[in-house]
Design an enzyme around this catalytic site. Sequence first.
Site, PDB file in Angstrom:
ATOM      1  N   HIS A   1     -45.247  17.653  12.395  1.00 39.51           N
ATOM      2  CA  HIS A   1     -44.659  18.047  12.015  1.00 39.51           C
ATOM      3  C   HIS A   1     -43.304  19.406  12.277  1.00 39.51           C
ATOM      4  O   HIS A   1     -44.208  19.395  13.775  1.00 39.51           O
ATOM      5  CB  HIS A   1     -45.533  17.912  10.638  1.00 39.51           C
ATOM      6  CG  HIS A   1     -46.680  18.175  10.910  1.00 39.51           C
ATOM      7  ND1 HIS A   1     -47.849  18.420  10.200  1.00 39.51           N
ATOM      8  CD2 HIS A   1     -47.354  19.295  11.877  1.00 39.51           C
ATOM      9  CE1 HIS A   1     -49.014  18.090  10.351  1.00 39.51           C
ATOM     10  NE2 HIS A   1     -48.498  18.911  12.441  1.00 39.51           N
TER      11      HIS A   1
ATOM     12  N   ALA B   1       1.319  -1.132   0.266  1.00 37.18           N
ATOM     13  CA  ALA B   1      -0.215   0.115  -0.212  1.00 37.18           C
ATOM     14  C   ALA B   1       0.826   0.951   0.183  1.00 37.18           C
ATOM     15  O   ALA B   1       0.928   2.425   0.464  1.00 37.18           O
ATOM     16  CB  ALA B   1      -1.046   0.021   1.160  1.00 37.18           C
TER      17      ALA B   1
ATOM     18  N   ASN C   1      -0.819 -12.301 -14.934  1.00 38.54           N
ATOM     19  CA  ASN C   1      -0.131 -12.859 -13.098  1.00 38.54           C
ATOM     20  C   ASN C   1      -1.200 -11.478 -13.302  1.00 38.54           C
ATOM     21  O   ASN C   1      -1.248 -10.326 -13.049  1.00 38.54           O
ATOM     22  CB  ASN C   1       1.080 -12.296 -13.285  1.00 38.54           C
ATOM     23  CG  ASN C   1       1.649 -12.313 -11.626  1.00 38.54           C
ATOM     24  OD1 ASN C   1       0.662 -12.563 -11.166  1.00 38.54           O
ATOM     25  ND2 ASN C   1       2.774 -11.427 -11.081  1.00 38.54           N
TER      26      ASN C   1
ATOM     27  N   THR D   1       7.981  -4.519  -6.565  1.00 39.45           N
ATOM     28  CA  THR D   1       6.784  -5.290  -5.122  1.00 39.45           C
ATOM     29  C   THR D   1       7.585  -6.121  -5.042  1.00 39.45           C
ATOM     30  O   THR D   1       8.022  -6.347  -4.009  1.00 39.45           O
ATOM     31  CB  THR D   1       5.593  -6.277  -6.007  1.00 39.45           C
ATOM     32  OG1 THR D   1       6.746  -6.637  -7.544  1.00 39.45           O
ATOM     33  CG2 THR D   1       5.122  -4.846  -6.567  1.00 39.45           C
TER      34      THR D   1
ATOM     35  N   ARG E   1     -49.442  32.511  26.259  1.00 39.74           N
ATOM     36  CA  ARG E   1     -49.783  33.207  25.877  1.00 39.74           C
ATOM     37  C   ARG E   1     -50.039  34.764  26.626  1.00 39.74           C
ATOM     38  O   ARG E   1     -50.739  35.329  27.793  1.00 39.74           O
ATOM     39  CB  ARG E   1     -51.055  32.687  24.918  1.00 39.74           C
ATOM     40  CG  ARG E   1     -50.866  31.399  24.121  1.00 39.74           C
ATOM     41  CD  ARG E   1     -51.646  31.491  22.798  1.00 39.74           C
ATOM     42  NE  ARG E   1     -53.455  31.567  23.224  1.00 39.74           N
ATOM     43  CZ  ARG E   1     -53.685  30.259  23.308  1.00 39.74           C
ATOM     44  NH1 ARG E   1     -52.787  28.607  22.995  1.00 39.74           N
ATOM     45  NH2 ARG E   1     -55.252  30.564  23.832  1.00 39.74           N
TER      46      ARG E   1
ATOM     47  N   ASN F   1     -32.921  22.473  24.377  1.00 37.96           N
ATOM     48  CA  ASN F   1     -31.893  21.968  25.297  1.00 37.96           C
ATOM     49  C   ASN F   1     -31.112  22.602  25.352  1.00 37.96           C
ATOM     50  O   ASN F   1     -29.926  21.811  26.456  1.00 37.96           O
ATOM     51  CB  ASN F   1     -32.059  20.275  24.391  1.00 37.96           C
ATOM     52  CG  ASN F   1     -30.822  20.602  23.677  1.00 37.96           C
ATOM     53  OD1 ASN F   1     -31.687  21.844  22.564  1.00 37.96           O
ATOM     54  ND2 ASN F   1     -30.680  19.398  23.008  1.00 37.96           N
TER      55      ASN F   1
ATOM     56  N   ASN G   1      -6.156   2.376  -9.967  1.00 43.99           N
ATOM     57  CA  ASN G   1      -5.414   3.652 -10.628  1.00 43.99           C
ATOM     58  C   ASN G   1      -5.646   4.665 -10.792  1.00 43.99           C
ATOM     59  O   ASN G   1      -5.441   6.008 -10.921  1.00 43.99           O
ATOM     60  CB  ASN G   1      -4.849   3.292 -11.794  1.00 43.99           C
ATOM     61  CG  ASN G   1      -3.367   2.036 -11.682  1.00 43.99           C
ATOM     62  OD1 ASN G   1      -2.431   2.492 -10.238  1.00 43.99           O
ATOM     63  ND2 ASN G   1      -3.587   0.719 -12.751  1.00 43.99           N
TER      64      ASN G   1
ATOM     65  N   GLY H   1      -3.251  -3.238  -1.521  1.00 42.10           N
ATOM     66  CA  GLY H   1      -4.310  -2.323  -1.276  1.00 42.10           C
ATOM     67  C   GLY H   1      -5.249  -1.449  -2.189  1.00 42.10           C
ATOM     68  O   GLY H   1      -5.821  -0.907  -1.603  1.00 42.10           O
TER      69      GLY H   1
ATOM     70  N   ALA I   1     -47.498  20.607  15.379  1.00 51.76           N
ATOM     71  CA  ALA I   1     -46.326  21.233  14.675  1.00 51.76           C
ATOM     72  C   ALA I   1     -45.313  22.156  15.345  1.00 51.76           C
ATOM     73  O   ALA I   1     -46.320  23.530  16.034  1.00 51.76           O
ATOM     74  CB  ALA I   1     -47.226  21.545  13.627  1.00 51.76           C
TER      75      ALA I   1
END
Length: 456
Positions: free
Chosen positions: A363, A12, A169, A82, A440, A386, A227, A104, A380
């Site tokens: 929703h 690799a 190969n 290699t 309110r 939080n 590649n 790899g 809704a």
Amino acid sequence: MLNNAMSVVILAAGKGTRMYSDLPKVLHTLAGKAMVQHVIDAANELGAAHVHLVYGHGGDLLKQALKDDNLNWVLQAEQLGTGHAMQQAAPFFADDEDILMLYGDVPLISVETLQRLRDAKPQGGIGLLTVKLDDPTGYGRITRENGKVTGIVEHKDATDEQRQIQEINTGILIANGADMKRWLAKLTNNNAQGEYYITDIIALAYQEGREIVAVHPQRLSEVEGVNNRLQLSRLERVYQSEQAEKLLLAGVMLRDPARFDLRGTLTHGRDVEIDTNVIIEGNVTLGHRVKIGTGCVIKNSVIGDDCEISPYTVVEDANLAAACTIGPFARLRPGAELLEGAHVGNFVEMKKARLGKGSKVGHLTYLGDAEIGDNVNIGAGTITCNYDGANKFKTIIGDDVFVGSDTQLVAPVTVGKGATIAAGTTVTRNVGENALAISRVPQTQKEGWRRPVKKK
């Protein structure tokens, strides 16, 4: 067949110039996982005693990405072929173990093919993975005498006659550790590239009278290297096609197999239906009769029996009990949990929140750090506030609560069982059981009111 102990070497070290990327080539992903990780996983599944990773370019990035793997890191400071790469790993080879050489950037090699190669390796010889191509241009050719493998000739070093050979190969081979070290020590760079070829050990083995056995992969894609990005995208499609085929044969209904991506592991029940452009990531479990609409992304989640996920919903690190419905356009973030029969509608976001049995969030709502009881209705525009800019706090809502639209719950706060929150309320204190909370401003009305008019 009884196999010897085995270690794996994964090459690799390449830069991957044709990827036109700052990322090492082997870290580019296929099916959501680095190419080299596919190879490491195959080595581990095969039972490798050790995995030696030969690296060069981008070593720090590789180590960061693969830090959780039990790897032996082998530096190849100069990329001289290699054979040279294997020479760097050779000091770690035990004499009495087999050494399997992998790459790899060849991510689709299968454990089944590697096991056949391992089983086929003759005592004292070499097991070699080869394929036949209609156009073998650029590949090393397998030379034979009376049917027996005698060597490998690289394309640039091959004669015109040798270039007519179609058997090539793949670069994948297995040999005994002591033999491998001896052959590696004999390699030279007397060739057109001026490199040390691992393929030269085939001729060395033949000269010693050792047997070389060639094995073919089940599919050509198993030995195709990457590649450039075009080759990577083609292998991605091959992989996804194979996964889709397996799922279809196992009973999963994919409405269009060409528009489905599996980037992890999918465990499923019976009669699962998945629409187009769905992405499955990580480890996902789908129960019986689950339906997933178009454009959904499901990641590291468990979806119970009879759940239905409507289009363009994102579910990540979440758990859904049976018969839940979600979406469209919903988002369940890490820590979201829905109990049986819960409903989450469009443009609802949940994080670290539990929604009780039969509860509904229709929703336009955010629920974070919240614990919501059974049979609760969330109107809704409800928001659990939080976060105070430094810390996060929890909202607890009991069973059978009704929360009106446009409600803000400023955590930490608890709403008792059976309570009602009037629409437009900002809840800053705990609400008792069966109580009505309303904050309110009283409505005023001015009769005959005229809106201002622009002067012309």
